[in-house]
Design a protein around this motif. Structure first.
Motif, PDB file in Angstrom:
ATOM      1  N   ARG A 143       0.795  -1.237  -0.099  1.00 17.03           N
ATOM      2  CA  ARG A 143      -0.006   0.052   0.163  1.00 17.03           C
ATOM      3  C   ARG A 143       0.788   1.340  -0.302  1.00 17.03           C
ATOM      4  N   ASP A 183      -6.261  -2.175  -5.748  1.00 15.59           N
ATOM      5  CA  ASP A 183      -7.541  -2.449  -5.793  1.00 15.59           C
ATOM      6  C   ASP A 183      -7.897  -3.979  -5.088  1.00 15.59           C
ATOM      7  N   ASN A 184      -9.156  -3.820  -4.747  1.00 10.10           N
ATOM      8  CA  ASN A 184      -9.451  -5.222  -3.878  1.00 10.10           C
ATOM      9  C   ASN A 184      -9.556  -6.241  -4.598  1.00 10.10           C
ATOM     10  N   ASP A 185      -9.717  -6.362  -5.968  1.00 12.13           N
ATOM     11  CA  ASP A 185     -10.007  -7.594  -6.606  1.00 12.13           C
ATOM     12  C   ASP A 185      -8.480  -8.409  -6.964  1.00 12.13           C
ATOM     13  N   TYR A 188      -7.896   1.164 -11.107  1.00 11.77           N
ATOM     14  CA  TYR A 188      -7.242   1.527  -9.725  1.00 11.77           C
ATOM     15  C   TYR A 188      -6.319   2.790  -9.590  1.00 11.77           C
TER      16      TYR A 188
END
Lengths: 97, 341
Positions: free
Chosen positions: B25, B36-38, B227
């Motif tokens: 991060r 991006d959380n995917d 993103y």
């Protein structure tokens, strides 16, 4: 050799090359990208063609990302990629020279 | 010592090691990127005890590629990409997409990624083969139909309602031929196969319609470069533009499409903005025809309403807003739950 699956070989390091191979119906498509294409494009193309010919690769998509590799490195990376992409079969080492 | 040789690569499975994300991060933030959380997998580049580079993989889309400022120019991003390509192949993904800012386009183009479409200065989409989109267009061109007015509709059909059927019927009536694309991504309540089946059954009575399976190139994860732009409005805009440009520059020419039909969107902001982008970017090459939604018992019909009714097993109300073929599917697959419960 018949290309039946997708395969990679090599790296993006300077003096190396990355080879990507994928199956393609009925055609042999070769794409060569090189940082030294202007000086050595013909030579690289010839090495690639000869190597594929020696391995009896007649169809497939071959992508070569060259970072200024020597001929012997180009041959070695292509051979690795083709062997990974081909059907399992006994290797004729005499053709790998 | 040569800093180049001192770099180690490590794979991080996001689900197994969420704690490793904090350092990633920070690195991304230094490059103005969000996480991006995917993303399910990260390739990390370490120089001693310092994280100096990373590249994320979400299914077959590479994103969140960042390199420490001090190591830029050392070809590290190319090495990261090669590592990602190998890791992706092990997971069954050979054909990869990459989203980045246009200023990075040249760098990635030297590492085996070819640009497909670009949204201004915000985003560019690349793929790791020089003829992925061309090959796709060739396969589409084989299904070209003659006619002056060739229409296209792209729909998710989650599930296929009377509203969808009305749109298809109206469009088919106005056109010599209509190409109907069903969004392929399996991210909806109904699976792609089920949605495709419901659409096929729902338009079987029309003789000038081809139903196409969607692809990576139409409204997919790949065409969503979310993103790297922080403001979500900008993100949506970039996503819409890339998707619309691919449609305009590749898909429509391959099939000779002259008209794109869309339903008006009273509910969903994202779809409404997407519709607006279609109006802006397709003209004058392709005419955009926006049709008002039909209503049933006062409200505009929507697929989300069907899903809501399905949750509460209100089949009699569902029957009013879906075609018989869709109803049969829903009843066969979802009414058993009521009996169990």
């Amino acid at each position: 050799m018949k290309i039946v699956r997708e395969a990679l070989a090599g790296t993006q390091e300077s003096s190396d090359l990355m080879v990507k191979i994928a199956p393609a119906d009925g055609e042999l498509e070769i794409v060569i990208h090189s940082e030294v294409i202007k000086q050595f494009g013909d030579q690289i193309r010839q090495v690639v063609n000869e190597t594929l010919h020696a391995l009896a690769v007649r169809q497939g998509l071959i992508i070569v990302e060259d970072k200024g590799a020597l001929d012997c490195v180009i041959r070695a990376r292509l051979q690795s990629a083709v062997l990974r992409a081909a059907e399992e079969q006994p290797i004729d080492w005499s053709k790998m020279s | 010592m040569d800093r180049h040789s001192a770099i180690d690569f490590r794979l991080t499975d996001v689900a197994k090691h969420p704690e490793r994300l904090s350092q990633i991060r920070y690195l991304l933030a230094d490059s103005g990127l969000g996480l991006d959380n995917d993303i399910t997998l990260f390739v990390e580049a370490w120089s001693g005890t310092q994280l100096v580079g990373c590249a994320g993989l979400a299914a077959n889309v590479i994103k969140c590629v960042a390199v420490d400022e001090q190591l830029r120019g050392a070809n590290l991003s190319a090495r990261l990409l090669a590592e990602v390509e190998n890791a992706a192949l092990v997971r069954g993904h050979f054909h990869l997409f990459l989203c980045t800012r246009p200023c990075n386009k040249e760098r990635f183009a030297r590492s085996g990624f070819w640009p497909i479409a670009q949204s201004g200065n915000n985003a560019v989409l690349l793929e790791n083969t020089p003829q992925g989109i061309e090959r796709y267009c060739r396969s589409l061109a084989a299904q070209r139909k003659c006619g002056e007015k060739i229409g296209a509709i792209v729909m998710n059909a989650n599930p296929f309602t009377l509203g969808h059927r009305h749109l298809v019927e109206q469009a088919a009536q106005q056109c010599d031929w209509l190409h109907l694309f069903v969004v392929r991504e399996d991210a909806s309540f109904f699976s792609f196969r089920d949605r495709l089946d419901m659409v096929r059954a729902g338009v079987a009575h029309l003789s000038n319609v081809s139903v196409h399976e969607g692809s990576q190139y139409i409204i997919s994860r790949a065409t969503f470069p979310a993103y790297f732009l922080k403001e979500s409005g900008k993100v949506q805009q970039a996503w819409s533009e890339i998707d619309v440009l691919i449609f305009r520059d590749f898909i429509a020419p391959a099939l000779g499409i002259t008209h794109r039909f869309i339903g008006s969107e009273p509910f969903c902001d994202i779809t409404r903005q997407y519709n607006q982008t279609l109006h802006q970017l397709l003209a004058p090459q392709i005419e955009v025809v926006e049709m008002p939604r039909i209503k049933a018992t006062g409200n505009a019909i929507s697929a989300s309403e069907v899903r809501r009714l399905l949750k509460t097993q209100q089949f009699s109300r569902i029957r009013e807003i879906v075609p018989e073929s869709t109803f049969a599917h829903l009843e066969a697959h979802y009414s058993a739950r009521a009996e169990v419960a």
